[in-house]
Design an enzyme around this catalytic site. Structure first.
Site, PDB file in Angstrom:
ATOM      1  N   TYR A 155       9.195   3.032  -3.019  1.00 29.40           N
ATOM      2  CA  TYR A 155       7.964   2.865  -2.307  1.00 29.40           C
ATOM      3  C   TYR A 155       8.027   3.990  -1.008  1.00 29.40           C
ATOM      4  O   TYR A 155       7.314   4.743  -0.812  1.00 29.40           O
ATOM      5  CB  TYR A 155       7.138   1.708  -2.092  1.00 29.40           C
ATOM      6  CG  TYR A 155       5.885   1.654  -1.341  1.00 29.40           C
ATOM      7  CD1 TYR A 155       4.704   2.109  -1.836  1.00 29.40           C
ATOM      8  CD2 TYR A 155       5.918   1.528  -0.086  1.00 29.40           C
ATOM      9  CE1 TYR A 155       3.429   2.270  -1.155  1.00 29.40           C
ATOM     10  CE2 TYR A 155       4.246   1.497   0.824  1.00 29.40           C
ATOM     11  CZ  TYR A 155       3.473   1.963   0.169  1.00 29.40           C
ATOM     12  OH  TYR A 155       2.207   2.093   0.913  1.00 29.40           O
ATOM     13  N   LYS A 159       6.782   7.696  -0.151  1.00 26.25           N
ATOM     14  CA  LYS A 159       5.897   7.982   0.980  1.00 26.25           C
ATOM     15  C   LYS A 159       6.482   8.804   1.756  1.00 26.25           C
ATOM     16  O   LYS A 159       5.732   9.618   2.635  1.00 26.25           O
ATOM     17  CB  LYS A 159       5.581   6.481   1.488  1.00 26.25           C
ATOM     18  CG  LYS A 159       4.596   5.581   0.773  1.00 26.25           C
ATOM     19  CD  LYS A 159       3.363   6.475   0.258  1.00 26.25           C
ATOM     20  CE  LYS A 159       2.175   5.417  -0.324  1.00 26.25           C
ATOM     21  NZ  LYS A 159       0.988   6.000  -0.820  1.00 26.25           N
TER      22      LYS A 159
END
Length: 302
Positions: A155, A159
């Protein structure tokens, strides 16, 4: 904030932050293509927007592939005649520490967040350039992508990549008058409400009680609706000079994230050797190392 005549696609907008973004755009006058992998959630979101006086249709698809991205753009054009705003919100989590993270865990998150952002933004940029009237790409980042977060290799990497794409695409699309920005939201979601320090306050908020100032201001933490105001602003004529930025929002706080830059510098005549680096490290560039991770909440009295 007048977005009448504008058309937006919001990925992952069946519930949570995505639905809040879609509603905010619709309330400002935009027509919205709601996207989700859950058909029931997507249909419910469309109904919610219609009940609020907005216009919306649902397109059920798992973002990531070029085919899905092109379907979303095509649906906007078929239903409403154009595309002006793409909000890449869709995402999943597969949290594991590095030594326990499988290829499947990594690939699933990167496919949805990073590749899904790329394919949807590319499809939108092609359409917006054809229209020749500019547009807005609003990508969704995270504090994890800015600072890292324990257990979120996949993640955080995705991002962080989104933040890099914002900077790159803002340059590439400037001539077409397409702005590119990331929002970095902090809100009560299924993920953040599991944080022990937040949990009782989130539960109270669900019962209609206001969040305390130490959360709304100190932590920049609030509801999904608190984050939604940034999306119609970035999609509006008032933000035509805002591009290449990562903008944080949550609770009562609005922030601008810095871009990575050299924090300190040292020089050695003739260049460096491993030994001279070791000798100089703690008294020069390494004297104040950068911190990592999202800071723990500051709880009064704790």
């Amino acid at each position: 904030m007048d977005l009448r005549g504008k058309v937006a696609v919001v990925t992952g907008s069946g519930r949570g932050l995505g639905l809040a973004y879609a509603l905010a755009l619709a309330r400002a006058g935009a027509s919205v293509v709601v996207n989700d992998v859950d058909a029931e959630a997507a249909d419910h979101a469309v109904k919610t927007i219609a009940e609020a006086g907005g216009r919306a249709v649902a397109e059920v698809a798992a973002v990531g592939s070029t085919e899905a991205a092109e379907r979303l753009v095509a649906r906007a054009v078929e239903e409403f005649g154009r595309l002006d705003v793409m909000v890449t919100n869709a995402g999943i989590l597969r949290d594991r520490v590095l030594w326990k993270m499988s290829d499947e865990d990594f690939d699933a998150v990167v496919t949805t967040h990073l590749r899904g952002t790329f394919t949807c933004a590319r499809a939108a940029a092609v359409r917006m350039r054809e229209q020749g009237e500019g547009g807005s790409l609003i990508l969704v980042g995270s504090p994890a992508g800015q600072r890292g977060n324990f257990g979120q290799t996949n993640y955080a990497a995705a991002k962080a990549g989104i933040a890099a794409m914002v900077r790159t695409w803002s340059m590439e699309l400037a001539r077409a008058e397409i702005t590119v920005n990331a929002i970095v939201p902090v809100a009560a979601t299924a993920m953040t409400e599991t944080i022990p320090a937040f949990a009782p306050h989130v539960a109270a908020m669900r019962e209609g009680q206001p969040l305390p100032d130490f959360l709304r201001k100190g932590e920049g933490f609030g509801s999904a609706d608190d984050c939604a105001a940034l999306v119609p602003f970035l999609a509006s004529a008032l933000a035509r000079d805002v591009t290449g930025q990562c903008v944080g929002i949550g609770g009562d706080r609005l922030t601008l994230w810095s871009h990575p830059r050299e924090a300190s510098v040292a020089y050695a005549d003739g260049g460096w050797t491993p030994r001279t680096i070791a000798a100089a490290w703690h008294t020069s560039v390494g004297s104040a190392p950068e911190t990592v991770g999202i800071p723990a909440p500051k709880i009064p009295g704790a």
